[in-house]
Design a protein around this motif. Structure first.
Motif, PDB file in Angstrom:
ATOM      1  N   GLY A 133      -6.145   2.465   1.326  1.00  0.00           N
ATOM      2  CA  GLY A 133      -4.707   2.085   1.612  1.00  0.00           C
ATOM      3  C   GLY A 133      -4.057   2.314   2.801  1.00  0.00           C
ATOM      4  N   GLU A 144       2.454   6.368  -7.064  1.00  0.00           N
ATOM      5  CA  GLU A 144       1.346   7.167  -7.556  1.00  0.00           C
ATOM      6  C   GLU A 144       1.785   8.680  -7.450  1.00  0.00           C
ATOM      7  OE1 GLU A 144      -1.921   3.656  -7.123  1.00  0.00           O
ATOM      8  OE2 GLU A 144      -2.014   5.502  -5.812  1.00  0.00           O
ATOM      9  N   ASN A 152       0.829  -1.119   0.163  1.00  0.00           N
ATOM     10  CA  ASN A 152       0.071  -0.109  -0.037  1.00  0.00           C
ATOM     11  C   ASN A 152       0.882   1.268  -0.173  1.00  0.00           C
ATOM     12  OD1 ASN A 152      -2.082  -1.820   0.114  1.00  0.00           O
ATOM     13  ND2 ASN A 152      -2.842  -1.064   2.175  1.00  0.00           N
ATOM     14  N   ASN A 191       1.499   4.009  -3.096  1.00  0.00           N
ATOM     15  CA  ASN A 191       1.129   5.350  -2.915  1.00  0.00           C
ATOM     16  C   ASN A 191       2.173   6.107  -3.627  1.00  0.00           C
ATOM     17  OD1 ASN A 191      -1.315   5.381  -1.843  1.00  0.00           O
ATOM     18  ND2 ASN A 191      -0.713   5.331   0.183  1.00  0.00           N
ATOM     19  N   LYS A 198      -7.149  10.899  -5.127  1.00  0.00           N
ATOM     20  CA  LYS A 198      -7.030  10.376  -6.617  1.00  0.00           C
ATOM     21  C   LYS A 198      -8.269  10.437  -7.234  1.00  0.00           C
ATOM     22  CE  LYS A 198      -3.103   8.107  -4.719  1.00  0.00           C
ATOM     23  NZ  LYS A 198      -2.503   7.064  -3.993  1.00  0.00           N
TER      24      LYS A 198
HETATM   25 MG    MG Z   1      -3.142   4.162  -1.927  1.00  0.00          MG
END
Ligand code: MG
Ligand code: ADP
Length: 683
Positions: free
Chosen positions: A619, A562, A555, A559, A610
């Motif tokens: 997450g 991302e 997780n 992140n 997001k």
């Molecule tokens: Mg996440």
């Protein structure tokens, strides 16, 4: 021993004024309330004067006097009126006060001033004979103070009774040994003096003028309208001037010229304390110290008068002048001779107050507890009533003060409690929120998971029935993809709500990191990202739930990825500590960072920045839940525009902890509650 002054608890407002103003450190603070310690009190009554809340009361003498009246039937009831009385009954012919006392039931009213005349004569003799400094003793608070705090000065105290005792002796000789004798004056310490073994039995009760006024009121006697009556003999001369500054000297005919270094007049608490201390240190050479704790007896604590100091003084001087004009000098001299045989001598007793001197370590411990270990924090503001923080610490050690008396300490504590309360409140809100999310998740799982399964199943069946070229296939595939996405969300929710149990197994940090990096490298979105790992040497084997920890790392790394849409570096590290049986995982990125506003919302279910379909906002809450189950902590540090670092500390061996028990949704929610262990930092 009962105390002549006590506190009225409901009125005491913790201003510590009495602590500050007490010359004898006789005020103990107990649960915030001021208590007068009789063993230390000198009866000066200063606390009565300085208490703005009228929270100090004087020991009642009225009831005791009335009881004596009832018992002493047939005997004379004699009031010995202190010479300051005209100041207590302003704008009334003083002789009406005599009338009022008679109306009250006194058979005789005599002047203490005649006792003062006798005492003055004794002083004249004593000063002539005595070598060294003589301290005058009409003021019982001074006598008490020296006996209790400067017993080394007892030889300096004039061995002569006070005018009150001299007058009492005159009264007993004149009106019978069995007479009930009550002194009435402006002084509280006289209540102690009448009980002093050196003079006890001469005067039965000592009342203040304020008590007398209460008694007049209670009996409906208004002195202003009583017929004026003459005092009972013997009449007094200059002894009447005793209550004003220098009165004793004037009456004794001892010079008080400013050029005369032999005689010093000292009045008022601070000056008295100073000079007594100076005498004790051998720094005073004067022959006679005429000393009164109050600024003249006219300013005593037992006299409530609308007059100011100068008006009171004037009222006495005018009264003395008018009386002296009428005095039969011959008669007075005869009386002086008649009573010359009375024994006016007295002794004093060493009654030194034993103070426990605390050890330095104890003082330091208390200062430390008050947040004042460093000199710089000892601000000596005096708000507690003690001159320095150190003196307060000593008093705390002696059990007569409390740390809470320190304003700085109390404000700090208040701020701390306020902060804790705000944190607890925030935590409670979060706990409640998470508990309801947990319940909601469980509900969703039941209600949606099965129909979703049905949708996916029937969609697949439909797909099978359709021809390869059927244009509806694409729509059905879209339905399947979206239903699968729903299932992922629902299963994340299930994770969040149900992950109450850990499957603890032995694994190594290296294995975990390798498994994650292998997984990441397979993913397309990680191809533009550089992955660095750093494992400290000699890491201990871990006894944790490896699958759940993988989930956490996944997780966090997802992140991180991302957060770096244009590429960057992901660092995964494992280190020892911070304490011996702990390990620390760090996941950092060189991504966009997290803004201050968003920082406080991290770990909250469904918080995402997001796009719809990209982020679920589950997450971090899931990672948080797993870390909490591992008895660990997770914290974030972020630099907007530079990147973020998530740090996890975990016990390396969960076998040290009781485990296996499934948590209830509420327990889980409590364990999940951020705020307690989560630390956010942002730049
Ligand atoms: Mg996440
Ligand atoms: P999701 O990833 O589905 O949005 P998460 O709970 O994993 O949900 O993360 C919540 C939010 O926290 C993200 O939407 C993002 O705003 C922020 N976040 C988490 N990790 C990072 C990171 N490494 N860098 C920047 N923002 C992050």
């Amino acid at each position: 021993m009962s105390c002549v002054v006590s506190t009225i608890p409901e009125r005491c407002k913790r201003c510590y004024c009495c602590v500050r103003e007490c010359p004898a450190n006789a005020i103990q603070i107990q649960n915030g309330q001021a208590v007068v310690l009789s063993s230390r009190c000198v009866g000066c009554g200063n606390c009565l004067k300085v208490c703005t809340q009228n929270a100090k009361s004087v020991q009642d003498g009225i009831a005791a006097l009335l009881a004596r009246f009832a018992k002493g039937q047939g005997a004379e009831r004699v009031a010995c009126l202190a010479p300051s009385f005209p100041a207590a009954f302003p704008r009334i012919d003083p002789l009406r006060v005599v009338g009022a006392l008679k109306a009250l039931g006194f058979s005789r009213v005599v002047q203490v001033a005649f006792g003062a005349d006798l005492v003055s004569a004794a002083y004249r003799e004593h000063v002539k004979e005595h070598d060294g400094t003589v301290i005058t003793t009409p003021c019982p608070a001074i006598v008490e103070y020296i006996e209790k705090y400067y017993p080394e000065l007892i030889p300096n105290l004039a061995p002569i009774v006070s005018p009150m005792i001299a007058a009492g002796k005159v009264v007993r000789e004149t009106y019978g040994q069995n007479a009930t004798v009550a002194f009435i004056g402006p002084c509280v310490a006289k209540k102690l003096e009448v009980l002093d073994p050196a003079v006890a039995g001469v005067v039965d009760e000592a009342l203040t003028f304020d008590e007398l006024i209460d008694l007049f009121d209670a009996r409906g006697i208004d002195p202003a309208v009583q017929p004026p009556m003459e005092f009972d003999p013997p009449d007094a001369d200059l002894g009447q001037i005793y209550p004003v500054s220098g009165g004793l000297l004037k009456s004794a005919g001892i010079g008080s010229d400013v050029m005369d270094e032999e005689v010093v007049i000292v009045e008022g608490r601070q000056r008295c304390m100073n000079i007594i201390n100076e005498i004790a240190h051998g720094k005073v050479n004067s022959k006679l110290i005429d000393i009164l704790f109050c600024e003249g007896c006219i300013n005593g604590p037992g006299i409530t008068s609308p007059l100011n100091y100068y008006e009171k003084r004037e009222s006495i001087i005018n009264w003395v002048k008018s009386r002296r004009g009428q005095l039969d000098k011959q008669e007075w001299q005869d009386a002086m001779k008649r009573y010359a045989h009375l024994d006016l001598s007295r002794r004093y007793e060493n009654r030194q107050v034993q103070e426990r001197i605390p050890e330095e370590a104890e003082i330091q411990r208390i200062l430390h507890a008050m947040g004042k270990r460093e000199q710089g924090n000892q601000i000596n503001c005096g708000a507690c009533g003690y001159e320095t923080c150190r003196e307060l610490a000593i008093a705390v050690a002696q059990g007569i003060a409390e740390k809470e008396m320190c304003l700085q300490y109390t404000i700090d504590n208040l701020e701390k409690s306020h902060r804790e309360l705000a944190e607890a409140q925030a935590q409670l809100i979060q706990t409640e929120k998470l508990a309801s999310v947990g319940q909601l998740a469980a509900g969703v799982a039941h209600e949606i998971n099965n129909p979703l399964g049905t949708i996916v199943l029937y969609s697949h069946l439909l797909l099978k029935q359709l021809q390869e070229a059927d244009p509806a296939r694409e729509d059905i595939q879209f339905v399947i993809a979206e239903a699968e996405r729903c299932r992922t969300i629902v299963s994340s929710l299930l994770n969040f709500a149900r992950q109450g149990k850990l499957d603890v197994a032995r694994c190594s940090a290296g294995e975990l990191v390798d498994a994650i990096t292998a997984m990441l490298k397979k993913r397309e979105e990680f191809h533009h990202i550089r992955i660095e790992t750093q494992l400290a040497p000699d890491l201990p084997p871990l006894y944790i739930d490896p699958d759940q920890m993988k989930q956490v790392l996944l997780n966090l790394t997802m992140n991180a990825c991302e957060a770096m849409p244009d590429g960057g570096t992901l660092r995964l590290g494992v280190d020892h500590g911070p304490s011996p049986r702990e390990v620390t995982f760090t996941v950092s990125d060189t991504g966009v960072g997290i803004s201050k506003e968003n920082m406080s919302r991290l770990f909250t279910p469904f918080f995402t920045t997001k796009q719809v379909g990209k982020g679920t906002g589950l997450g971090l809450p899931i990672a948080y839940g797993i870390i909490k189950l591992h008895h660990g902590q997770i914290s974030v540090h972020s630099d907007v525009g530079k990147g973020s670092t998530f740090t996890i500390t975990l016990p390396s061996d969960l076998r040290d902890y009781p485990s296996g028990k499934q948590m209830s949704p509420r327990e889980l929610a409590a364990a999940l509650s951020p705020g307690q262990n989560t630390m956010h930092t942002v730049k």
